[in-house]
Design a protein around this motif. Structure first.
Motif, PDB file in Angstrom:
ATOM      1  N   ILE A 294      -1.453  -0.149   7.513  1.00 15.60           N
ATOM      2  CA  ILE A 294      -1.922   0.761   8.562  1.00 15.60           C
ATOM      3  C   ILE A 294      -1.355   0.361   9.920  1.00 15.60           C
ATOM      4  O   ILE A 294      -1.010   1.229  10.737  1.00 15.60           O
ATOM      5  CB  ILE A 294      -3.465   0.833   8.610  1.00 15.60           C
ATOM      6  N   TRP A 297       2.187   1.563   9.896  1.00 10.07           N
ATOM      7  CA  TRP A 297       2.220   3.029   9.979  1.00 10.07           C
ATOM      8  C   TRP A 297       1.962   3.501  11.405  1.00 10.07           C
ATOM      9  O   TRP A 297       2.658   4.371  11.926  1.00 10.07           O
ATOM     10  CB  TRP A 297       1.186   3.614   9.023  1.00 10.07           C
ATOM     11  N   TYR A 352       4.281  10.315   6.313  1.00  8.43           N
ATOM     12  CA  TYR A 352       3.226  10.096   5.320  1.00  8.43           C
ATOM     13  C   TYR A 352       3.791   9.928   3.906  1.00  8.43           C
ATOM     14  O   TYR A 352       3.162   9.327   3.041  1.00  8.43           O
ATOM     15  CB  TYR A 352       2.233  11.267   5.332  1.00  8.43           C
ATOM     16  N   LEU A 355       4.038   6.329   2.297  1.00 10.27           N
ATOM     17  CA  LEU A 355       2.735   5.730   2.033  1.00 10.27           C
ATOM     18  C   LEU A 355       2.106   6.338   0.786  1.00 10.27           C
ATOM     19  O   LEU A 355       1.590   5.616  -0.087  1.00 10.27           O
ATOM     20  CB  LEU A 355       1.824   5.924   3.241  1.00 10.27           C
ATOM     21  N   LEU A 356       2.134   7.667   0.665  1.00  5.99           N
ATOM     22  CA  LEU A 356       1.567   8.314  -0.516  1.00  5.99           C
ATOM     23  C   LEU A 356       2.300   7.890  -1.783  1.00  5.99           C
ATOM     24  O   LEU A 356       1.685   7.678  -2.837  1.00  5.99           O
ATOM     25  CB  LEU A 356       1.619   9.838  -0.361  1.00  5.99           C
ATOM     26  N   TYR A 411      -5.327  12.732   3.522  1.00  4.89           N
ATOM     27  CA  TYR A 411      -5.260  11.727   2.452  1.00  4.89           C
ATOM     28  C   TYR A 411      -5.089  10.328   3.043  1.00  4.89           C
ATOM     29  O   TYR A 411      -5.742   9.375   2.604  1.00  4.89           O
ATOM     30  CB  TYR A 411      -4.093  12.046   1.515  1.00  4.89           C
ATOM     31  N   VAL A 412      -4.223  10.207   4.034  1.00  6.46           N
ATOM     32  CA  VAL A 412      -3.985   8.911   4.670  1.00  6.46           C
ATOM     33  C   VAL A 412      -5.263   8.384   5.301  1.00  6.46           C
ATOM     34  O   VAL A 412      -5.611   7.203   5.161  1.00  6.46           O
ATOM     35  CB  VAL A 412      -2.863   9.021   5.729  1.00  6.46           C
ATOM     36  N   SER A 413      -5.994   9.255   5.987  1.00  8.44           N
ATOM     37  CA  SER A 413      -7.240   8.829   6.638  1.00  8.44           C
ATOM     38  C   SER A 413      -8.271   8.396   5.604  1.00  8.44           C
ATOM     39  O   SER A 413      -9.014   7.428   5.824  1.00  8.44           O
ATOM     40  CB  SER A 413      -7.800   9.956   7.506  1.00  8.44           C
ATOM     41  N   TYR A 415      -7.596   7.136   2.616  1.00  9.04           N
ATOM     42  CA  TYR A 415      -7.137   5.892   1.993  1.00  9.04           C
ATOM     43  C   TYR A 415      -7.518   4.682   2.842  1.00  9.04           C
ATOM     44  O   TYR A 415      -7.958   3.654   2.325  1.00  9.04           O
ATOM     45  CB  TYR A 415      -5.623   5.944   1.790  1.00  9.04           C
TER      46      TYR A 415
END
Length: 493
Positions: A294, A297, A352, A355-356, A411-413, A415
């Motif tokens: 994070i 990122w 993103y 990361l996904l 989705y990132v938030s 995770y």
């Protein structure tokens, strides 16, 4: 800090390589658009459109597999992994070439252009040569040799420019002459890429890898599915305009409907570097590794916003001038398409994808693209029925892109278990966007009163904007030094 500095340097090399590739492509486009009439230029762009559309289907998501698997194996095993993926790419290249050759007339009829069939036949060897070149950036970024990628891009794009443009300009060639030249240049790229793919591991003996063909396909097939929907998304507006509005409108649209290349370079370059980094941290799957992910990122997102937003605002304010400068007065209509498309770049800042891909979000990634594609096709068809305007198609495309971006950020938030709003540095965004617009519009209005040509208008405006925004960046403490300091230190050493 050391790893972050190294990532910055590696990203710089990837950006440099992408910039050189873009520069040569733009030069060839500028020359060909001036030499060919709109109908012939539209045919040439349609050939490239067909290639890019089918490319995603036939690559099976394999280029991304290098950056995912190589950080997880030893260098001895890496040779085996590279071999496996290369064999598949070569087989798919042969299959795609066959599809283009035997399906050329069908494609020409589908796009309502009788001249397209023979051009696609001439082009049909290109996938056989180019598919095995894909994924080179993933290999070189994994082993911190992206400077080789920059060299490769410069050398191979010089060959593309020479073989595509010179036959047209010097020998009065037609569209097919340019395509034959592109095929020859593709063969040269094929030879160089195969050599460079094995360069980072050439000193190691090959050992059988634990990564099987099944592992490769398990990872890549969801990506291929998402990519198929992605290519449907990216090509749907091109299809509707090509089929319903003709070659000449398509030529205007093809030149103007593009994201700012510098933005694409920065985003794709950071994604190339981040996938191996995230893949390694995701394999560890600890609290500390998540914190590293994070933090990395957010750092990349902040730097990306600082670099991209000032450029995006400039291109938005001078969209019509840029199009006429690049392609000539007959493409003034492209300016409006470009201005609409530029809006995408305000939302494409978040990398993103890596990361996904690293944390097992392939299925979610696939679903967003699938439902997004179905919604986009319906809305674009509806826009034709209601408005019958190519501009309406592009507006729908931009709105749908923004929606998909926020789905991915959601989705990132989740995770990282943080709020969506906390992912975005809203204060920084406002510090850049509002002043940039306030600076630029008075500059343009003031300089237009002097009757400057397009080159002078862009040049003087750019310099004034750079000076004024530079002063503002110091006053607002935007701290651009953090981006460029690693590169400066590298040069000093």
């Amino acid at each position: 800090m050391g790893k972050e500095t190294n990532n910055t340097i590696q990203t710089f090399w990837v950006i440099l390589g992408n910039f050189s590739a873009f520069s040569f492509v733009m030069i060839s486009s500028m020359l060909l658009s001036r030499y060919f009439n709109k109908e012939d230029y539209g045919t040439y762009k349609q050939v490239m459109y067909v290639y890019s559309t089918l490319l995603v289907v036939f690559t099976l998501g394999l280029p991304r597999a290098y950056g995912y698997f190589l950080p997880r194996v030893s260098k001895e095993e890496a040779k085996d992994v590279i071999d496996k993926i290369n064999y598949i790419l070569m087989g798919m290249g042969l299959l795609m070439s066959s599809t283009l050759f035997f399906g050329s007339d069908l494609i020409a009829g589908f796009l309502n252009n009788s001249n397209l069939g023979i051009s696609i036949k001439y082009f049909s060897l290109v996938p056989l040569f180019l598919l095995p070149t894909l994924g080179l950036e993933g290999i070189l970024s994994t082993y911190k040799k992206t400077f080789l990628l920059a060299i490769y891009q410069v050398v191979t794009q010089m060959f593309v420019l020479l073989f595509v443009v010179l036959p047209v300009l010097l020998l009065k060639g037609d569209v097919n002459s340019a395509i034959i030249g592109f095929t020859i240049a593709s063969f040269i790229k094929f030879i160089l890429a195969l050599y460079l793919k094995y360069n980072p591991v050439k000193e190691y003996n090959k050992t059988k890898s634990s990564i099987t063909f099944k592992n490769v396909f398990t990872y890549t097939l969801p990506l291929m599915g998402a990519s198929i929907w992605g290519i449907i998304i990216s090509s749907s507006d091109q299809f509707f305009i090509s089929r319903y509005f003709g070659n000449e409108v398509f030529a205007d649209f093809a030149n103007g409907s593009l994201e700012i290349p510098f933005v694409g370079m920065i985003i794709s370059s950071t994604a190339t570097i981040l996938l191996p980094v995230f893949s390694k941290q995701a394999k560890e799957n600890t609290i500390e590794s998540k914190k590293i992910m994070i933090d990395t990122w957010r750092s990349v997102l902040t730097k990306t916003i600082k670099l991209i937003y000032p450029i995006v605002v400039f291109c938005f304010c001078f969209a019509d001038v840029i199009m006429v400068f690049l392609y000539g007065d007959k493409y003034v209509t492209s300016g409006l398409y470009f201005q609409i498309k530029v809006i995408i770049n305000f939302f494409s800042i978040a990398a993103y994808g890596p990361l996904l891909m690293a944390v097992g979000g392939q299925k979610y990634y696939y679903n967003v693209f699938m439902y997004g594609a179905l919604l986009l096709i319906f809305l674009e068809w509806l826009s034709i029925v209601i408005f019958n305007s190519p501009k309406a198609i592009l507006i729908v495309s931009v709105i749908c892109f923004i929606g998909r971006t926020f789905c991915m950020l959601f989705y990132v938030s989740n995770y990282f278990k943080i709020k969506l709003v906390d992912l975005l540095p809203l204060g920084l965004i406002l510090k850049i966007l509002l002043p940039a617009f306030i600076f630029l519009y008075p500059i343009r209005i003031g300089l237009e009163n002097f009757g400057l040509n397009n080159l002078l208008l862009l040049s003087i405006s750019g310099v004034l904007y750079l000076i004024i925004f530079g002063i503002w960046s110091v006053v607002a403490k935007l701290d651009y030094a953090v981006i460029f300091q690693p590169l400066i230190n590298k040069i000093k050493r």
